[in-house]
Design a protein around this motif. Structure first.
Motif, short mmCIF file in Angstrom:
data_model
loop_
_atom_site.label_atom_id
_atom_site.label_comp_id
_atom_site.label_asym_id
_atom_site.label_seq_id
_atom_site.Cartn_x
_atom_site.Cartn_y
_atom_site.Cartn_z
N ARG A 18 3.03 7.04 19.21
CA ARG A 18 2.25 6.57 18.07
C ARG A 18 2.44 7.58 16.97
N GLY A 19 2.72 7.14 15.74
CA GLY A 19 2.84 8.11 14.67
C GLY A 19 3.57 7.57 13.47
N ASP A 20 3.97 8.54 12.64
CA ASP A 20 4.63 8.27 11.36
C ASP A 20 6.11 8.62 11.53
N ILE A 21 6.97 7.66 11.30
CA ILE A 21 8.40 7.88 11.55
C ILE A 21 8.98 8.97 10.64
N THR A 22 8.37 9.16 9.47
CA THR A 22 8.93 10.14 8.52
C THR A 22 8.74 11.58 9.01
N GLY A 40 11.45 -0.31 -1.06
CA GLY A 40 10.46 -1.38 -0.97
C GLY A 40 9.15 -0.82 -0.47
N GLY A 41 8.34 -1.69 0.13
CA GLY A 41 7.05 -1.23 0.64
C GLY A 41 7.15 -0.83 2.10
N GLY A 42 6.01 -0.68 2.75
CA GLY A 42 5.97 -0.39 4.17
C GLY A 42 6.71 0.88 4.54
N GLY A 45 9.23 2.30 1.90
CA GLY A 45 8.64 3.12 0.84
C GLY A 45 8.28 4.51 1.34
N ALA A 46 7.74 4.56 2.56
CA ALA A 46 7.32 5.85 3.14
C ALA A 46 8.53 6.77 3.34
N ILE A 47 9.65 6.21 3.80
CA ILE A 47 10.86 7.01 4.04
C ILE A 47 11.42 7.55 2.72
N PHE A 128 13.12 4.68 15.81
CA PHE A 128 13.08 3.32 15.27
C PHE A 128 11.65 2.93 14.90
N PRO A 129 11.47 2.19 13.81
CA PRO A 129 10.19 1.52 13.58
C PRO A 129 10.25 0.14 14.22
N ALA A 130 9.13 -0.56 14.20
CA ALA A 130 9.09 -1.94 14.71
C ALA A 130 9.61 -2.85 13.59
N ILE A 131 10.93 -3.02 13.57
CA ILE A 131 11.61 -3.74 12.48
C ILE A 131 11.08 -5.18 12.36
N SER A 132 10.87 -5.60 11.14
CA SER A 132 10.46 -6.97 10.77
C SER A 132 9.01 -7.31 11.10
N THR A 133 8.26 -6.41 11.75
CA THR A 133 6.91 -6.79 12.19
C THR A 133 5.82 -6.53 11.16
N GLY A 134 6.21 -6.05 9.97
CA GLY A 134 5.23 -5.80 8.91
C GLY A 134 5.31 -6.89 7.87
N ILE A 135 5.81 -6.53 6.70
CA ILE A 135 5.90 -7.46 5.58
C ILE A 135 6.73 -8.70 5.96
N PHE A 163 10.74 4.88 19.81
CA PHE A 163 10.04 3.90 18.98
C PHE A 163 8.77 4.56 18.45
N VAL A 164 8.66 4.60 17.13
CA VAL A 164 7.51 5.24 16.50
C VAL A 164 6.62 4.15 15.94
N LEU A 165 5.49 3.95 16.62
CA LEU A 165 4.59 2.84 16.30
C LEU A 165 3.41 3.34 15.47
#
Ligand code: ADP
Length: 182
Positions: A18-22, A40-42, A45-47, A128-135, A163-165
């Motif tokens: 669990r955490g922040d991928i950046t 973009g967002g999500g 944007g954070a990266i 990896f983030p959870a691709i496509s599961t946000g916006i 996987f960083v969730l």
């Protein structure tokens, strides 16, 4: 809590955090980008915020040199990691969720192509983030299942796929997908 699955020979071990991928200390982090590659967002944007302008400059150069029309869905391409701990960012474009069309193969392609690019970079550890599961609206449980199944079954020299969730709900979906495959 952390969940771990050691990889079969020729595949990556899978770790969930669990955490922040950046904030990850890995060789490469994967960005859930959009086809423009211009931010973009999500998580995108954070990266860019954490990595600084060098990443966007590299994305602009890629657009000018190779991807005039943008990066296609399911493809992946690497840039510098800028100020991130990670040496590289691997940008991939996830599919937007559709209730009428099955786009699972494109989502699987994001993970597979990202690992292929990671191999080209000689990366040992990839987040990896959870691709496509946000916006982009992909249901979390299904997105997690595709992510875990694809990474488990993709040949790579990458040793660790992390996987960083970002929240408990995403973490629990990935943990369930990992247990289902055991
Ligand atoms: P997409 O457009 O592919 O859906 P998003 O960035 O909207 O991309 O969301 C993808 C996932 O990344 C979501 O589960 C979201 O909660 C998560 N996320 C957002 N910010 C971060 C971050 N800093 N680190 C890790 N995951 C993040």
């Amino acid at each position: 809590a952390r969940h771990l699955l050691s990889g079969r020979p020729g595949t990556a071990a899978i770790i969930l955090v669990r955490g922040d991928i950046t904030e990850q200390w890995v060789d490469a982090i994967v960005n859930a980008a959009n086809s423009s590659l211009l931010g973009g967002g999500g998580v995108d944007g954070a990266i860019h915020r954490a990595g600084g302008p060098e990443i966007l400059d590299a994305c602009r150069a890629l657009r000018a040199s190779h991807y005039g029309k943008g990066l296609r869905t399911g493809q992946a391409v690497a840039t510098t990691g800028g100020r991130l701990h990670a040496r590289s960012v691997i940008h991939t474009v996830g599919p937007v969720w559709s209730a009428t069309e099955d786009r699972s193969a494109l989502l699987a392609s994001c993970y597979r192509e990202s690992l292929r690019v990671a191999d080209q970079l000689d990366a040992n550890t990839v987040a990896f983030p959870a691709i496509s599961t946000g916006i982009y609206g992909w249901p979390l449980d299904d997105g997690a299942r595709i992510a875990i199944d694809t990474v488990r079954n993709t040949e790579t020299a990458v040793r660790e796929a992390r996987f960083v969730l970002f929240d408990d709900r995403a973490y629990e979906s990935f943990a369930a997908a990992l247990r289902a495959g055991e």
